[in-house]
Motif scaffolding. Structure first.
Motif, short mmCIF file in Angstrom:
data_model
loop_
_atom_site.label_atom_id
_atom_site.label_comp_id
_atom_site.label_asym_id
_atom_site.label_seq_id
_atom_site.Cartn_x
_atom_site.Cartn_y
_atom_site.Cartn_z
N ALA A 40 0.84 -1.20 0.00
CA ALA A 40 0.00 0.00 0.00
C ALA A 40 0.87 1.25 0.00
O ALA A 40 0.58 2.22 -0.70
CB ALA A 40 -0.93 0.00 1.21
N ASP A 41 1.95 1.24 0.77
CA ASP A 41 2.86 2.40 0.78
C ASP A 41 3.49 2.61 -0.59
O ASP A 41 3.65 3.75 -1.04
CB ASP A 41 3.96 2.21 1.83
CG ASP A 41 3.41 2.32 3.25
OD1 ASP A 41 2.33 2.95 3.41
OD2 ASP A 41 4.06 1.79 4.18
N GLU A 42 3.83 1.50 -1.26
CA GLU A 42 4.40 1.62 -2.60
C GLU A 42 3.40 2.24 -3.59
O GLU A 42 3.74 3.12 -4.39
CB GLU A 42 4.85 0.26 -3.12
CG GLU A 42 6.07 -0.31 -2.41
CD GLU A 42 6.40 -1.71 -2.91
OE1 GLU A 42 5.94 -2.07 -4.03
OE2 GLU A 42 7.12 -2.43 -2.21
N VAL A 43 2.14 1.80 -3.49
CA VAL A 43 1.10 2.33 -4.38
C VAL A 43 0.87 3.81 -4.09
O VAL A 43 0.75 4.63 -5.02
CB VAL A 43 -0.21 1.51 -4.24
CG1 VAL A 43 -1.36 2.20 -4.97
CG2 VAL A 43 -0.02 0.10 -4.77
N VAL A 44 0.81 4.18 -2.83
CA VAL A 44 0.60 5.58 -2.46
C VAL A 44 1.76 6.43 -2.97
O VAL A 44 1.56 7.54 -3.50
CB VAL A 44 0.42 5.71 -0.93
CG1 VAL A 44 0.53 7.17 -0.50
CG2 VAL A 44 -0.90 5.13 -0.50
N GLN A 45 2.97 5.93 -2.84
CA GLN A 45 4.13 6.68 -3.32
C GLN A 45 4.09 6.83 -4.84
O GLN A 45 4.41 7.89 -5.38
CB GLN A 45 5.42 5.97 -2.89
CG GLN A 45 6.67 6.78 -3.17
CD GLN A 45 6.67 8.12 -2.43
OE1 GLN A 45 6.19 8.23 -1.31
NE2 GLN A 45 7.19 9.14 -3.08
N ASP A 46 3.67 5.76 -5.55
CA ASP A 46 3.54 5.86 -7.02
C ASP A 46 2.50 6.91 -7.42
O ASP A 46 2.71 7.67 -8.36
CB ASP A 46 3.15 4.50 -7.61
CG ASP A 46 4.27 3.48 -7.52
OD1 ASP A 46 5.44 3.91 -7.31
OD2 ASP A 46 3.99 2.27 -7.66
N VAL A 47 1.39 6.96 -6.69
CA VAL A 47 0.35 7.95 -6.99
C VAL A 47 0.87 9.36 -6.72
O VAL A 47 0.64 10.28 -7.51
CB VAL A 47 -0.93 7.65 -6.17
CG1 VAL A 47 -1.91 8.80 -6.25
CG2 VAL A 47 -1.58 6.37 -6.65
N LYS A 48 1.59 9.52 -5.61
CA LYS A 48 2.14 10.85 -5.31
C LYS A 48 3.13 11.28 -6.39
O LYS A 48 3.15 12.46 -6.79
CB LYS A 48 2.84 10.83 -3.95
CG LYS A 48 1.89 10.83 -2.78
CD LYS A 48 2.64 10.86 -1.47
CE LYS A 48 1.69 10.85 -0.29
NZ LYS A 48 2.42 10.84 0.99
#
Length: 146
Positions: A40-48
């Motif tokens: 989830a942190d990886e996905v959030v970072q990709d979105v940011k």
């Protein structure tokens, strides 16, 4: 009649030795939660990162240009609609009589545009209304002169 060959050996290899026990640690829910949280942190970072790459001024410009195009089309449609409406009482009468397409300045070139069926129908309606009015008026005169 049966032409299918019977299967004597299994088609799938046995499951032993294919996977490590560390790959799927179901018994440890904390480990599974940590894996999910990491993803989830990886996905959030990709979105940011993707949001940072978007030029929001350019997006706002495209939205404003689209709104301007839609407004121009709506204004032109309204202009054409208002242009087609008869402006004066004479033009409204010509429209009701079916003569709005006739250009009286160049009558020879536009006499084919007259809708004679509509004109005759309007004439019949006007004639019947005049007869009714005349008859009603004559009845009133006769009634008053008795």
């Amino acid at each position: 009649m049966d032409t299918l060959d019977k299967v004597t050996t299994p088609q799938t290899p046995p499951l032993t030795g294919r996977y490590n026990d560390d790959d799927f640690d179901i018994d440890a829910p904390g480990n599974l939660q940590a894996q999910v949280a990491g993803k989830a942190d990886e996905v959030v970072q990709d979105v940011k990162d993707a949001v940072r790459k978007i030029n929001w001024w350019q997006v706002a410009g495209y939205v404003a240009a689209g709104a301007a195009v839609v407004g121009a089309v709506a204004a032109y449609a309204n202009y054409r609609h208002e242009q087609r409406k008869p402006a004066s009482r004479l033009e409204r009468l010509r429209d009701q009589l079916g003569l709005s397409d006739v250009d009286f300045r160049h009558l020879r070139s536009t006499y084919n545009k007259v809708d004679f069926d509509r004109l005759n129908e309007t004439r019949r309606h006007l004639g019947s209304a005049a007869k009714k009015a005349t008859h009603t008026g004559a009845l009133k005169v006769a009634e008053w002169t008795r």
